[in-house]
Design an enzyme around this catalytic site. Structure first.
Site, PDB file in Angstrom:
ATOM      1  CB  VAL A  28      -0.976  -0.009   1.204  1.00  0.00           C
ATOM      2  CG1 VAL A  28      -0.251   0.232   2.517  1.00  0.00           C
ATOM      3  CG2 VAL A  28      -2.090   1.009   1.006  1.00  0.00           C
ATOM      4  CB  ALA A  68       2.506  -4.510   7.733  1.00  0.00           C
ATOM      5  CG  ASP A  69       4.356  -5.885   1.937  1.00  0.00           C
ATOM      6  OD1 ASP A  69       5.022  -5.275   1.092  1.00  0.00           O
ATOM      7  OD2 ASP A  69       4.823  -6.799   2.643  1.00  0.00           O
ATOM      8  NE  ARG A  70      -3.080  -3.270   0.225  1.00  0.00           N
ATOM      9  CZ  ARG A  70      -3.396  -2.242  -0.563  1.00  0.00           C
ATOM     10  NH1 ARG A  70      -4.407  -1.455  -0.230  1.00  0.00           N
ATOM     11  NH2 ARG A  70      -2.735  -2.019  -1.679  1.00  0.00           N
ATOM     12  CB  ALA A 116      -1.221  -8.019   3.216  1.00  0.00           C
TER      13      ALA A 116
END
Length: 406
Positions: free
Chosen positions: A110, A274-276, A284
């Site tokens: 994100v 975290a990526d999102r 995620a």
């Protein structure tokens, strides 16, 4: 000396330059790749030569800035992407299309989307290319500066939170922590997110050891997971821990439970990036994170997600709405690396005296492969979300309240 994933030379503001550390070649080869335009940014992100949600966003923003620099100074180079540079409104439309193309390089992360959305808003309000370059330059510089500052704050927030919890448990001994993937200097502008917390814990432990404080909680060991299939844990996190001289033992992804059950050193927490992170706290992150969270819950180990506010997705209500990227099957069936001498671990060199990179097959070519890049950890398995503005925990109903981050 801290490790640098991104080198941004802004000495000459009319001739900005960017180089990206090719992380596919680590830990044996250190090579920087120049970035000149959005195509270069797309390629390095898609090929995972740069990775880590914050670093991806910064490389994306920098590649846009350098393409704008080309638009501002060299019509011949820029004309391959733009039809008529004399028509500013038409150029704006085509640049926005280029931003959408860049976003497709890593849709799950994100931070990249947030950065490109911010640049898109700057573009909408720009009257000409000179103004646009200045505004995007200011934005990008601020993005890098804030990332480093926020990472140090997050590191201290996470470390203080865990130490306070251990104090409440009346735990006054040495302990270890777990982490997955790479969330350090190589994934950010510096210091790191989850690995930043580990750095802060280690600094606290070093001070306590130097002062002879033996009756207090001290993190004395890190257990990074190898993180298949790209091995970011073994190639990158282990590399950073060795570089910083933080005691660590690399473990396989499949040995987590057994390591926890048999370790003479108590393992008290896991810190992951975290990526999102969506509205309810579902997260995620690199594939294997959900598995780690489930095992931590089984053993009563605190599980923390560490990420800046830019990783928050305030539009998606739950993890069900997260699009998980699937990677190429060959990335699973082949292992890439540097050829080394089996006895000395020294890189083997080609006729030009350069290290030799190679791919090794580890699965039948015909076998079907499922290779998701990420998984989604439900918020039920997360004890806290560490950010630069504080640590968020769940209420009595077991829900996160993250509105402050939106």
């Amino acid at each position: 000396m801290s490790l640098e994933a991104i080198k941004f030379n802004k000495t000459d503001k009319d001739n900005l330059s960017v180089e990206i550390l090719d992380q596919l070649l680590l830990p044996y080869v250190t090579k920087y790749i120049p970035i000149y335009n959005i195509d270069d940014g797309f390629s390095t992100i898609k090929n995972m030569q740069v990775r880590g949600a914050p670093a991806i966003a910064m490389v994306g923003a920098l590649s846009v800035l350098l393409e704008i620099q080309l638009l501002n100074s060299n019509e011949n180079i820029a004309s391959q992407w733009y039809e008529d540079l004399s028509n500013w409104e038409r150029t704006k439309i085509q640049l926005k299309e280029r931003l959408e193309y860049l976003l497709s390089s890593r849709p799950t992360a994100v931070n990249l989307g947030n950065a490109l959305n911010d640049i898109s808003k700057i573009l909408e309000n720009s009257k000409d290319i000179t103004t646009l370059k200045y505004d995007v330059y200011q934005y990008t510089c601020q993005l890098l500066e804030n990332d480093l500052k926020d990472n140090i704050t997050m590191g201290n927030n996470g470390a203080n939170t865990l130490l306070a919890l251990l104090e409440k448990e009346d735990f006054h001994s040495n302990f270890g922590v777990l982490t997955i993937c790479n969330t350090g200097s190589l994934a950010t502008a510096g210091y790191g997110t989850a690995l930043g917390v580990i750095r802060s814990l280690w600094e606290d432990s070093r001070k306590k050891i130097a002062e002879g404080k033996n009756d207090c909680a001290k993190m004395t060991h890190v257990f990074p997971l190898e993180t298949r299939p790209y091995n970011q844990g073994s190639r990158l996190t282990a590399y950073e821990l060795v570089h910083d001289k933080i005691p660590a033992t690399l473990i396989t992804d499949s040995s987590i439970a057994y390591k926890i059950a048999t370790s003479p050193l108590p393992i008290k927490a896991a810190f992951v990036g975290a990526d999102r992170i969506v509205r309810n706290g579902d997260t995620a992150n690199k594939i294997g994170t959900f598995q780690l969270a489930v095992i931590c819950k089984q053993f009563g180990i605190k599980f923390f997600v560490v990420a800046p506010k830019t990783t928050i997705d305030n539009k998606t209500p739950s993890g069900d709405g997260i699009i998980v990227e699937e990677r190429n099957a060959e990335e699973f069936k082949l292992v890439s690396g540097t050829l080394v001498d089996a006895n000395t671990f020294e890189p083997l060199l080609d006729q030009n005296n350069k290290p030799i990179s190679a791919k090794v097959g580890i699965a039948p070519p015909e076998v079907k492969v499922w290779n998701p890049s990420f998984d989604v950890t439900p918020h039920e398995f997360i004890d806290g979300i560490v950010t630069e503005v504080g640590v968020f925990t769940k209420n009595e109903k077991g829900n996160f309240t993250l509105e402050e981050l939106f």
